[in-house]
Scaffold this motif. Structure first.
Motif, PDB file in Angstrom:
ATOM      1  N   UNK A  66       3.488   5.787  -5.211  1.00 46.09           N
ATOM      2  CA  UNK A  66       3.045   7.069  -5.777  1.00 46.09           C
ATOM      3  C   UNK A  66       1.581   7.257  -5.423  1.00 46.09           C
ATOM      4  N   UNK A  67       1.227   8.457  -4.970  1.00 47.28           N
ATOM      5  CA  UNK A  67      -0.127   8.744  -4.516  1.00 47.28           C
ATOM      6  C   UNK A  67      -0.676   9.922  -5.301  1.00 47.28           C
ATOM      7  N   UNK A  68      -1.918   9.762  -5.773  1.00 47.27           N
ATOM      8  CA  UNK A  68      -2.575  10.839  -6.509  1.00 47.27           C
ATOM      9  C   UNK A  68      -3.972  11.028  -5.932  1.00 47.27           C
ATOM     10  N   UNK A  69      -4.254  12.232  -5.452  1.00 49.34           N
ATOM     11  CA  UNK A  69      -5.582  12.562  -4.946  1.00 49.34           C
ATOM     12  C   UNK A  69      -6.409  12.989  -6.155  1.00 49.34           C
ATOM     13  N   UNK A  70      -7.400  12.169  -6.518  1.00 51.17           N
ATOM     14  CA  UNK A  70      -8.198  12.453  -7.711  1.00 51.17           C
ATOM     15  C   UNK A  70      -9.628  12.851  -7.346  1.00 51.17           C
ATOM     16  N   UNK A  71      -9.772  13.583  -6.244  1.00 49.48           N
ATOM     17  CA  UNK A  71     -11.072  14.110  -5.835  1.00 49.48           C
ATOM     18  C   UNK A  71     -11.907  13.110  -5.075  1.00 49.48           C
ATOM     19  N   UNK A  72     -12.703  12.315  -5.786  1.00 47.40           N
ATOM     20  CA  UNK A  72     -13.583  11.350  -5.147  1.00 47.40           C
ATOM     21  C   UNK A  72     -12.872  10.069  -4.734  1.00 47.40           C
ATOM     22  N   UNK A  73     -11.587   9.970  -5.075  1.00 46.16           N
ATOM     23  CA  UNK A  73     -10.824   8.770  -4.747  1.00 46.16           C
ATOM     24  C   UNK A  73      -9.357   9.125  -4.561  1.00 46.16           C
ATOM     25  N   UNK A  74      -8.621   8.190  -3.992  1.00 45.94           N
ATOM     26  CA  UNK A  74      -7.171   8.303  -3.846  1.00 45.94           C
ATOM     27  C   UNK A  74      -6.565   7.125  -4.586  1.00 45.94           C
ATOM     28  N   UNK A  75      -5.700   7.416  -5.560  1.00 47.39           N
ATOM     29  CA  UNK A  75      -5.054   6.389  -6.364  1.00 47.39           C
ATOM     30  C   UNK A  75      -3.644   6.177  -5.848  1.00 47.39           C
ATOM     31  N   UNK A  76      -3.331   4.923  -5.503  1.00 46.62           N
ATOM     32  CA  UNK A  76      -2.011   4.576  -4.996  1.00 46.62           C
ATOM     33  C   UNK A  76      -1.392   3.573  -5.968  1.00 46.62           C
ATOM     34  N   UNK A  77      -0.230   3.919  -6.519  1.00 49.12           N
ATOM     35  CA  UNK A  77       0.492   3.020  -7.427  1.00 49.12           C
ATOM     36  C   UNK A  77       1.694   2.449  -6.701  1.00 49.12           C
ATOM     37  N   UNK A  78       1.851   1.120  -6.794  1.00 49.46           N
ATOM     38  CA  UNK A  78       2.959   0.427  -6.139  1.00 49.46           C
ATOM     39  C   UNK A  78       3.758  -0.335  -7.190  1.00 49.46           C
ATOM     40  N   UNK A  79       4.775  -1.036  -6.743  1.00 51.78           N
ATOM     41  CA  UNK A  79       5.610  -1.818  -7.650  1.00 51.78           C
ATOM     42  C   UNK A  79       4.825  -2.927  -8.339  1.00 51.78           C
ATOM     43  N   UNK A  80       3.743  -3.401  -7.702  1.00 54.12           N
ATOM     44  CA  UNK A  80       2.992  -4.529  -8.255  1.00 54.12           C
ATOM     45  C   UNK A  80       1.638  -4.176  -8.833  1.00 54.12           C
ATOM     46  N   UNK A  81       1.155  -2.950  -8.627  1.00 55.39           N
ATOM     47  CA  UNK A  81      -0.166  -2.627  -9.154  1.00 55.39           C
ATOM     48  C   UNK A  81      -0.719  -1.330  -8.616  1.00 55.39           C
TER      49      UNK A  81
END
Length: 168
Positions: A4-19
């Motif tokens: 899962x990927x979320x563009x949060x402006x100053x960063x990109x947050x990537x969520x995976x099965x482990x973290x």
């Protein structure tokens, strides 16, 4: 596994099965990488062209000092998601490596491939500037990454089945 990927402006947050992995757009690298709540890095991977000189490097010391290889900083030009599907995302960072008062040493493209399983691949391509190619040799070409202080044991796997050095 799903990514899962979320563009949060100053960063990109990537969520995976482990973290989770956070790519800082301003720094152009991984700002946080946690697996099962454990932070894996203190500072993300960055291209590095310098190491402490050895006795064998004496003939290059003046050239390396003039090139200010020990003062190179990354200057990010862009940080974008270049491909994404349910199982993988690729984030590309374009930057230059430069020291104050000198033309850039090289143009750098780094691709972070993040799998839903939590596996991360890093591909870095550097195109040297004209003055950098004029140097006879470079002290190092590699990535530098800092680990948290609570990591007390590290195993170096090297580049092959025979003896190797971590700065090779």
């Amino acid at each position: 596994a799903r990514v899962d990927v979320e563009d949060i402006g100053l960063a990109i947050l990537v969520s995976t099965a482990r973290g989770e992995i956070i790519i800082d757009r301003g720094m152009g690298t991984i700002a946080s990488w946690s697996v099962n709540g454990q932070e894996l890095i203190a500072a993300g991977p960055q291209l590095d062209l310098f190491r402490a000189p050895t006795d064998y490097d004496k003939y290059m010391l003046e050239a390396w000092a003039n090139a200010r290889l020990d003062h190179l900083d990354t200057h990010v030009r862009s940080c974008e998601i270049v491909s994404q599907d349910d199982a993988r995302v690729v984030i590309e960072v374009r930057s230059v490596l430069a020291s104050p008062a000198l033309r850039p040493a090289c143009e750098v493209t780094t691709r972070f491939g993040i799998e839903g399983s939590g596996d991360v691949s890093i591909e870095t391509r550097a195109i040297p500037g004209e003055w950098l190619t004029a140097l006879e040799t470079l002290p190092r070409i590699g990535l530098t990454m800092h680990l948290p202080g609570n990591f007390e044991q590290v195993t170096w796997r090297g580049l092959g089945p025979h003896e190797n050095y971590p700065d090779r």
